[in-house]
Motif scaffolding. Structure first.
Motif, PDB file in Angstrom:
ATOM      1  N   MET A  37     -17.543 -48.482   0.251  1.00  0.00           N
ATOM      2  CA  MET A  37     -17.320 -47.269   1.037  1.00  0.00           C
ATOM      3  C   MET A  37     -16.792 -46.161   0.120  1.00  0.00           C
ATOM      4  O   MET A  37     -16.233 -46.418  -0.948  1.00  0.00           O
ATOM      5  CB  MET A  37     -16.345 -47.501   2.200  1.00  0.00           C
ATOM      6  CG  MET A  37     -14.934 -47.825   1.799  1.00  0.00           C
ATOM      7  SD  MET A  37     -13.783 -47.867   3.235  1.00  0.00           S
ATOM      8  CE  MET A  37     -13.456 -46.108   3.442  1.00  0.00           C
ATOM      9  N   THR A  38     -17.008 -44.928   0.565  1.00  0.00           N
ATOM     10  CA  THR A  38     -16.483 -43.760  -0.130  1.00  0.00           C
ATOM     11  C   THR A  38     -15.138 -43.416   0.498  1.00  0.00           C
ATOM     12  O   THR A  38     -15.015 -43.413   1.712  1.00  0.00           O
ATOM     13  CB  THR A  38     -17.476 -42.590   0.026  1.00  0.00           C
ATOM     14  OG1 THR A  38     -18.696 -42.950  -0.627  1.00  0.00           O
ATOM     15  CG2 THR A  38     -16.945 -41.326  -0.611  1.00  0.00           C
ATOM     16  N   MET A  39     -14.131 -43.134  -0.332  1.00  0.00           N
ATOM     17  CA  MET A  39     -12.791 -42.876   0.205  1.00  0.00           C
ATOM     18  C   MET A  39     -12.145 -41.673  -0.476  1.00  0.00           C
ATOM     19  O   MET A  39     -12.147 -41.570  -1.709  1.00  0.00           O
ATOM     20  CB  MET A  39     -11.913 -44.107  -0.003  1.00  0.00           C
ATOM     21  CG  MET A  39     -10.500 -43.941   0.529  1.00  0.00           C
ATOM     22  SD  MET A  39      -9.593 -45.511   0.545  1.00  0.00           S
ATOM     23  CE  MET A  39      -9.166 -45.628  -1.189  1.00  0.00           C
ATOM     24  N   GLY A  40     -11.596 -40.788   0.323  1.00  0.00           N
ATOM     25  CA  GLY A  40     -10.945 -39.612  -0.233  1.00  0.00           C
ATOM     26  C   GLY A  40      -9.469 -39.494   0.101  1.00  0.00           C
ATOM     27  O   GLY A  40      -8.770 -38.665  -0.449  1.00  0.00           O
ATOM     28  N   VAL A  52      -0.778 -48.440  -4.155  1.00  0.00           N
ATOM     29  CA  VAL A  52      -1.666 -47.365  -3.715  1.00  0.00           C
ATOM     30  C   VAL A  52      -1.772 -47.449  -2.193  1.00  0.00           C
ATOM     31  O   VAL A  52      -2.017 -48.529  -1.657  1.00  0.00           O
ATOM     32  CB  VAL A  52      -3.074 -47.536  -4.318  1.00  0.00           C
ATOM     33  CG1 VAL A  52      -4.015 -46.441  -3.817  1.00  0.00           C
ATOM     34  CG2 VAL A  52      -3.017 -47.549  -5.834  1.00  0.00           C
ATOM     35  N   GLY A  53      -1.578 -46.330  -1.533  1.00  0.00           N
ATOM     36  CA  GLY A  53      -1.753 -46.294  -0.084  1.00  0.00           C
ATOM     37  C   GLY A  53      -3.038 -45.565   0.250  1.00  0.00           C
ATOM     38  O   GLY A  53      -3.369 -44.582  -0.405  1.00  0.00           O
ATOM     39  N   CYS A  54      -3.771 -46.041   1.265  1.00  0.00           N
ATOM     40  CA  CYS A  54      -5.003 -45.324   1.620  1.00  0.00           C
ATOM     41  C   CYS A  54      -5.398 -45.551   3.067  1.00  0.00           C
ATOM     42  O   CYS A  54      -5.035 -46.539   3.688  1.00  0.00           O
ATOM     43  CB  CYS A  54      -6.137 -45.692   0.683  1.00  0.00           C
ATOM     44  SG  CYS A  54      -6.441 -47.418   0.557  1.00  0.00           S
ATOM     45  N   ILE A  55      -6.152 -44.580   3.553  1.00  0.00           N
ATOM     46  CA  ILE A  55      -6.659 -44.624   4.925  1.00  0.00           C
ATOM     47  C   ILE A  55      -8.076 -45.185   4.907  1.00  0.00           C
ATOM     48  O   ILE A  55      -8.960 -44.648   4.227  1.00  0.00           O
ATOM     49  CB  ILE A  55      -6.697 -43.213   5.538  1.00  0.00           C
ATOM     50  CG1 ILE A  55      -5.313 -42.566   5.561  1.00  0.00           C
ATOM     51  CG2 ILE A  55      -7.328 -43.258   6.933  1.00  0.00           C
ATOM     52  CD1 ILE A  55      -4.405 -42.999   6.661  1.00  0.00           C
ATOM     53  N   ILE A  56      -8.273 -46.273   5.651  1.00  0.00           N
ATOM     54  CA  ILE A  56      -9.619 -46.816   5.855  1.00  0.00           C
ATOM     55  C   ILE A  56      -9.830 -46.821   7.365  1.00  0.00           C
ATOM     56  O   ILE A  56      -9.257 -47.653   8.074  1.00  0.00           O
ATOM     57  CB  ILE A  56      -9.742 -48.234   5.265  1.00  0.00           C
ATOM     58  CG1 ILE A  56      -9.478 -48.199   3.751  1.00  0.00           C
ATOM     59  CG2 ILE A  56     -11.116 -48.831   5.569  1.00  0.00           C
ATOM     60  CD1 ILE A  56      -9.401 -49.566   3.100  1.00  0.00           C
ATOM     61  N   ALA A  57     -10.613 -45.873   7.841  1.00  0.00           N
ATOM     62  CA  ALA A  57     -10.760 -45.725   9.292  1.00  0.00           C
ATOM     63  C   ALA A  57     -11.388 -46.978   9.885  1.00  0.00           C
ATOM     64  O   ALA A  57     -12.269 -47.607   9.280  1.00  0.00           O
ATOM     65  CB  ALA A  57     -11.599 -44.491   9.612  1.00  0.00           C
ATOM     66  N   ALA A 135      -2.139 -50.832  11.942  1.00  0.00           N
ATOM     67  CA  ALA A 135      -2.405 -50.671  13.385  1.00  0.00           C
ATOM     68  C   ALA A 135      -2.188 -49.215  13.823  1.00  0.00           C
ATOM     69  O   ALA A 135      -3.001 -48.655  14.551  1.00  0.00           O
ATOM     70  CB  ALA A 135      -1.518 -51.620  14.189  1.00  0.00           C
ATOM     71  N   ALA A 136      -1.108 -48.594  13.364  1.00  0.00           N
ATOM     72  CA  ALA A 136      -0.785 -47.245  13.840  1.00  0.00           C
ATOM     73  C   ALA A 136      -1.618 -46.162  13.175  1.00  0.00           C
ATOM     74  O   ALA A 136      -1.958 -45.155  13.792  1.00  0.00           O
ATOM     75  CB  ALA A 136       0.704 -46.958  13.631  1.00  0.00           C
ATOM     76  N   TYR A 137      -1.940 -46.336  11.870  1.00  0.00           N
ATOM     77  CA  TYR A 137      -2.535 -45.227  11.105  1.00  0.00           C
ATOM     78  C   TYR A 137      -3.792 -45.612  10.306  1.00  0.00           C
ATOM     79  O   TYR A 137      -4.295 -44.778   9.543  1.00  0.00           O
ATOM     80  CB  TYR A 137      -1.502 -44.679  10.101  1.00  0.00           C
ATOM     81  CG  TYR A 137      -0.308 -44.034  10.747  1.00  0.00           C
ATOM     82  CD1 TYR A 137      -0.377 -42.750  11.285  1.00  0.00           C
ATOM     83  CD2 TYR A 137       0.911 -44.710  10.823  1.00  0.00           C
ATOM     84  CE1 TYR A 137       0.727 -42.156  11.867  1.00  0.00           C
ATOM     85  CE2 TYR A 137       2.030 -44.127  11.407  1.00  0.00           C
ATOM     86  CZ  TYR A 137       1.924 -42.843  11.932  1.00  0.00           C
ATOM     87  OH  TYR A 137       3.020 -42.257  12.515  1.00  0.00           O
ATOM     88  N   ASN A 138      -4.249 -46.852  10.388  1.00  0.00           N
ATOM     89  CA  ASN A 138      -5.315 -47.322   9.479  1.00  0.00           C
ATOM     90  C   ASN A 138      -4.887 -47.157   8.019  1.00  0.00           C
ATOM     91  O   ASN A 138      -5.711 -46.934   7.134  1.00  0.00           O
ATOM     92  CB  ASN A 138      -6.627 -46.561   9.697  1.00  0.00           C
ATOM     93  CG  ASN A 138      -7.253 -46.824  11.043  1.00  0.00           C
ATOM     94  OD1 ASN A 138      -7.096 -47.904  11.608  1.00  0.00           O
ATOM     95  ND2 ASN A 138      -7.964 -45.833  11.568  1.00  0.00           N
ATOM     96  N   PHE A 139      -3.568 -47.262   7.777  1.00  0.00           N
ATOM     97  CA  PHE A 139      -3.036 -47.021   6.434  1.00  0.00           C
ATOM     98  C   PHE A 139      -2.724 -48.360   5.764  1.00  0.00           C
ATOM     99  O   PHE A 139      -1.868 -49.118   6.216  1.00  0.00           O
ATOM    100  CB  PHE A 139      -1.768 -46.169   6.527  1.00  0.00           C
ATOM    101  CG  PHE A 139      -1.221 -45.702   5.203  1.00  0.00           C
ATOM    102  CD1 PHE A 139      -1.886 -44.733   4.465  1.00  0.00           C
ATOM    103  CD2 PHE A 139      -0.030 -46.221   4.697  1.00  0.00           C
ATOM    104  CE1 PHE A 139      -1.376 -44.289   3.248  1.00  0.00           C
ATOM    105  CE2 PHE A 139       0.484 -45.776   3.484  1.00  0.00           C
ATOM    106  CZ  PHE A 139      -0.188 -44.805   2.766  1.00  0.00           C
TER     107      PHE A 139
ATOM    108  N   THR B  43      -1.361 -37.770   0.534  1.00  0.00           N
ATOM    109  CA  THR B  43      -2.705 -37.984   1.082  1.00  0.00           C
ATOM    110  C   THR B  43      -2.808 -37.445   2.509  1.00  0.00           C
ATOM    111  O   THR B  43      -1.846 -37.524   3.274  1.00  0.00           O
ATOM    112  CB  THR B  43      -3.094 -39.483   1.089  1.00  0.00           C
ATOM    113  OG1 THR B  43      -4.417 -39.625   1.643  1.00  0.00           O
ATOM    114  CG2 THR B  43      -2.145 -40.336   1.939  1.00  0.00           C
ATOM    115  N   VAL B  44      -3.962 -36.897   2.827  1.00  0.00           N
ATOM    116  CA  VAL B  44      -4.279 -36.618   4.228  1.00  0.00           C
ATOM    117  C   VAL B  44      -4.329 -37.955   4.968  1.00  0.00           C
ATOM    118  O   VAL B  44      -4.776 -38.964   4.426  1.00  0.00           O
ATOM    119  CB  VAL B  44      -5.645 -35.906   4.358  1.00  0.00           C
ATOM    120  CG1 VAL B  44      -5.967 -35.615   5.820  1.00  0.00           C
ATOM    121  CG2 VAL B  44      -5.676 -34.618   3.541  1.00  0.00           C
TER     122      VAL B  44
END
Lengths: 185, 185
Positions: A37-40, A52-57, A135-139, B43-44
């Motif tokens: 997947m592409t992640m920004g 590293v923290g990241c959002i994966i919808a 669960a709360a943020y997809n984080f 991060t956003v």
């Protein structure tokens, strides 16, 4: 496409690649299938452990693959890969093997079962470190447990997304070492 | 230094400025005193509400000011401000008023008591949204509740930190709208 030769890279120094904020490609493996997947939306969180923290919808096919396997690889693509970056972000792994579709090579990682993308400039092997905010943020908070990078160029040209189909590229490097307080370097 | 004329900017579109990953300046106010810190780890997290997550290390003078006031402004500096960015990151607000020291203008915000930095290209007014990850990770989740930005240039030249005194700059813009799946734009 070229596959740069890489060397091990210290995990506590991965800010060099992530802190400038490039678009990254996240590869994963679950039940014998690979995906990308592409992640920004990501940020460095700590030097050591290397977090590293990241959002994966949750709508991404990768979401369950990464949540269940507890692993992924964050791959740093360079400017010449921009069309793969866009293509990968515009289709779903539920229907296609994206390595095959975009002509990318799934290489074996050192510490995780998820595959590396051989064509990328650097590969950060990640293990899920803290899932409390999923669960709360997809984080997701990952620990980078191994890394490889091409030794040259030291600062690759990367692509940075602004939304709306528009990217910026990093090209120039500015050295301000002399102006830093020594303890801030 | 120039102070660009700004217009209100939709808070759900702030990825334009933050997702490319620039170094930002965070301004705060507590008990009648202003401060500024340089921040690279952010991060956003969501479009609406407009959420931004960021690391503010507890050693920063800004940490308690932001934690207690529950507010800050994320300001987007452009390339011509790089020496202020470095200087602000290399000294502490416990000893100096950084607005004065670096010749910056504290302007009034719309929705928060923390001041805007008038010289920056954009100003994102933030209210602390979730402090649950502050104790474990120094990770603050803010909601952007108002924003202003200079209408031109649409994509400002920003600075991106790699560590070690070295910055990258974004200069070129690449339009790939035509290659995106429409629902991904």
């Amino acid at each position: 496409m070229k596959k740069p030769t890489k060397k091990p890279f210290p995990v506590e120094q991965i800010r060099r690649y992530l802190e400038p904020g490039p678009i990254v490609l996240v590869s994963s493996r679950w039940k014998g299938r690979n995906n990308i997947m592409t992640m920004g939306w990501h940020t460095v969180m700590e030097f050591s452990p290397s977090l590293v923290g990241c959002i994966i919808a949750a709508g991404n096919h990768s979401f369950e693959m990464i949540r269940r396997s507890g692993e992924c690889v964050i791959n740093i693509p360079t400017m010449d890969m921009i069309d793969q970056v866009v293509g990968i972000g515009s289709c779903t792994g539920a229907e296609a093997d994206k390595f095959e579709r975009f002509g990318l090579t799934a290489a074996e990682a050192q510490q995780v079962k998820a595959p590396l993308i051989a064509e990328c400039h650097a590969n950060l092997e990640c293990r899920l470190y803290d899932r409390k905010m999923v669960a709360a943020y997809n984080f997701f908070i990952f620990e980078v447990i191994a890394a490889q990078a091409a030794p040259t160029p030291k600062y690759p040209k990367t692509v940075h997304y602004t939304g709306d189909g528009i990217f910026r590229t990093t090209e120039r490097t500015l050295n301000r070492r002399a102006r830093f307080a020594p303890h801030m370097l």
